[in-house]
Motif scaffolding. Structure first.
Motif, mmCIF file in Angstrom:
data_model
loop_
_atom_site.group_PDB
_atom_site.id
_atom_site.type_symbol
_atom_site.label_atom_id
_atom_site.label_comp_id
_atom_site.label_asym_id
_atom_site.label_seq_id
_atom_site.Cartn_x
_atom_site.Cartn_y
_atom_site.Cartn_z
ATOM 1 N N ILE A 31 0.830 -1.201 0.000
ATOM 2 C CA ILE A 31 0.000 0.000 0.000
ATOM 3 C C ILE A 31 0.866 1.254 0.000
ATOM 4 O O ILE A 31 1.770 1.392 0.829
ATOM 5 N N ASN A 32 0.596 2.126 -0.941
ATOM 6 C CA ASN A 32 1.203 3.450 -0.944
ATOM 7 C C ASN A 32 0.175 4.398 -0.326
ATOM 8 O O ASN A 32 -0.777 4.821 -0.986
ATOM 9 N N LEU A 33 0.337 4.659 0.984
ATOM 10 C CA LEU A 33 -0.684 5.438 1.712
ATOM 11 C C LEU A 33 -0.925 6.793 1.075
ATOM 12 O O LEU A 33 -2.044 7.296 1.064
ATOM 13 N N GLY A 34 0.149 7.370 0.537
ATOM 14 C CA GLY A 34 0.018 8.670 -0.125
ATOM 15 C C GLY A 34 -0.985 8.612 -1.255
ATOM 16 O O GLY A 34 -1.860 9.473 -1.373
ATOM 17 N N LEU A 35 -0.897 7.549 -2.050
ATOM 18 C CA LEU A 35 -1.819 7.405 -3.184
ATOM 19 C C LEU A 35 -3.253 7.182 -2.687
ATOM 20 O O LEU A 35 -4.214 7.685 -3.283
ATOM 21 N N THR A 36 -3.394 6.438 -1.576
ATOM 22 C CA THR A 36 -4.724 6.224 -0.983
ATOM 23 C C THR A 36 -5.329 7.570 -0.566
ATOM 24 O O THR A 36 -6.495 7.848 -0.849
ATOM 25 N N VAL A 37 -4.516 8.380 0.083
ATOM 26 C CA VAL A 37 -4.989 9.706 0.506
ATOM 27 C C VAL A 37 -5.375 10.533 -0.713
ATOM 28 O O VAL A 37 -6.446 11.148 -0.758
ATOM 29 N N TRP A 38 -4.501 10.491 -1.722
ATOM 30 C CA TRP A 38 -4.783 11.234 -2.957
ATOM 31 C C TRP A 38 -6.084 10.772 -3.604
ATOM 32 O O TRP A 38 -6.890 11.592 -4.031
#
Lengths: 166, 302
Positions: free
Chosen positions: A4-11
């Motif tokens: 999981i790339n949390l940054g991408l999830t947030v984005w």
């Protein structure tokens, strides 16, 4: 791929909600309300058309009834006229017959009267003729009273015979 | 990791690709080559060009001990592209439909989009959610078109599919989950909502109640969590599988280095692309459909 790339999830969440806001306000909202307005309009039109159709059917039924009524009344009028004519004809006939009858009656009466008069005149003439003939036959002076009785008796006899013959 | 240009994906670029390639693609190198094309990266390779996104790197957000790296990646760029294209399509559509008013019949592209929107409103949202469903229509529509856009853009020569990344599908599933739970809370109230977690069937003896609760609560809780998990994995797996297959078939051309393989691969990949097109639409539809089913389920729970 699976880390999981949390940054991408947030984005993704951020982009999704931004897109949701923009599309809700400027695309889905106007489209859905326009569609709803059109649907309501179509439904209204359909309802109105149905109402008008019902009204038309009612009017047609009313009109038919009126037509039937008018025809019935015309028939009635014709029948009445015919009846009145018939009655008048009968009345006229009756009257004519009565008048004719009265005329015949009157004529009969007149004939009767004439006949009576003629008989009376004939009778007088017969008396005079008999007297003149008697006077001519018996030139001798007889009792006037006896002569008259004799002649009257003779005439009486004569008229009786005439009555029996009639 | 070997860097092989994306140009090699295209037949016409094969000669140029061979010049640029550092070394030839081998059977052993194929899996790595495929994941290189599917995975996220901080560079965009398109039509032979390389654009690095490193210059746009942002400082990570610190949440306690957790550092969230929000630097843009190529999948984010594509996602933003979709988020720009969708309003560019649907705002003019809304304007056209609005300007037609109630007196004129709809026509053309706007009418096609309108039919799609009405289909979702009537057959997906209203059918599954029931009373008060119209409030959820914009959410479901956005979900569908956003996922559809991201699925479809991966089929273009750009070849970057944000929905083939668990970070993206998990975020979407999480949004679906939160909206479902909030919808349930609003429809059922605090007590009714609590019952969807602490569920106790009627007719249970008083003595058994704590035991039943202890058993059923984890089950109910798991039941809630499996739904978004299934949503995320289903979308991810479907989008990844198709791309993997197409890339493997296309990669065979460069492994085998034969004209026969080229013709066969392109034929098969074309057929698979058509299937992918269908899957892209289907998965977006399923995601939106299941989200409305879940909202409907929780609103009419027990």
């Amino acid at each position: 791929m699976f880390d999981i790339n949390l940054g991408l999830t947030v984005w993704t969440s951020f982009v999704f909600f931004a897109l949701l806001f923009i599309l809700w306000k400027y695309a889905w909202g106007p489209v859905l309300s326009a569609v709803e307005a059109r649907e309501n309009r179509i439904q209204d039109t359909l309802d109105k058309a149905a109402g008008e159709r019902e009204e038309a059917a009612k009017l047609l039924a009313e009109h038919r009834e009126q037509m039937a009524d008018a025809r019935r009344r015309a028939q009635q009028l014709i029948a009445e006229g015919r009846e009145a004519g018939e009655k008048l004809r009968q009345e006229i006939e009756e009257k004519a017959r009565a008048e004719g009858q009265a005329l015949i009656e009157r004529a009969r009466e007149a004939i009767e009267r004439e006949k009576e008069g003629a008989i009376q005149a004939l009778r007088q003439e017969a008396v005079d003729l008999a007297l003149a003939a008697t006077a001519k036959l018996l030139r001798e002076n007889l009792d006037e009273e006896r002569d008259r009785e004799l002649v009257m008796g003779y005439i009486e006899d004569l008229s009786k015979r005439a009555g029996a013959r009639a | 990791m070997r860097r092989i240009s994306l140009v090699q994906e295209h037949l016409e670029g094969a000669a140029q690709g061979a010049e640029e390639a550092h070394e030839a693609l081998t059977m052993e190198g194929l899996p790595e080559w495929i994941s290189h094309h599917i995975e996220d990266a901080r560079e965009i390779e398109f039509a032979g060009g390389h654009w690095s996104l490193e210059s746009l790197a942002l400082d990570p957000i610190q949440l306690g001990s957790l550092a969230i790296d929000i630097s843009p990646t190529r999948q984010l760029v594509v996602m933003l592209l979709v988020a720009i294209i969708l309003p560019l399509i649907f705002i003019p559509v809304a304007r056209i439909i609005g300007s037609k008013g109630v007196e004129k019949a709809p026509s053309g592209f706007a009418n096609a989009m309108e039919s799609l929107i009405i289909y979702f409103r009537d057959e997906v949202v209203r059918t599954n959610i029931g009373h008060g469903a119209d409030a959820y229509t914009p959410f479901i529509l956005t979900l569908f078109f956003f996922i559809l856009g991201m699925n479809l853009i991966g089929l273009t020569p750009l070849g970057i599919t944000p929905t083939a990344n668990l970070s993206v599908t998990a975020a979407l599933a999480l949004i679906s989950f939160v909206v479902t739970e909030v919808a349930g809370f609003r429809a059922l109230g605090p007590r009714g909502y609590a019952k969807t977690i602490f569920y106790l069937p009627s007719g249970v003896p008083t003595l058994m109640k704590p035991i039943m609760l202890a058993i059923l609560t984890p089950v109910e809780f798991l039941g809630k969590l499996t739904k978004p998990f299934a949503l995320a994995v289903r979308l991810l797996a479907n989008m990844t599988a198709g791309h993997t297959l197409i890339l493997a078939i296309m990669g065979m051309i460069f492994v085998m280095q034969s004209y026969f393989m080229g013709v066969a691969s392109v034929t098969m990949a074309s057929i698979l692309m058509i299937l992918e097109l269908f899957v892209a639409c289907l998965q977006a539809y399923i995601f939106a459909m299941l989200t409305s089913v879940f909202i409907g389920l929780i609103r009419h729970a027990h």
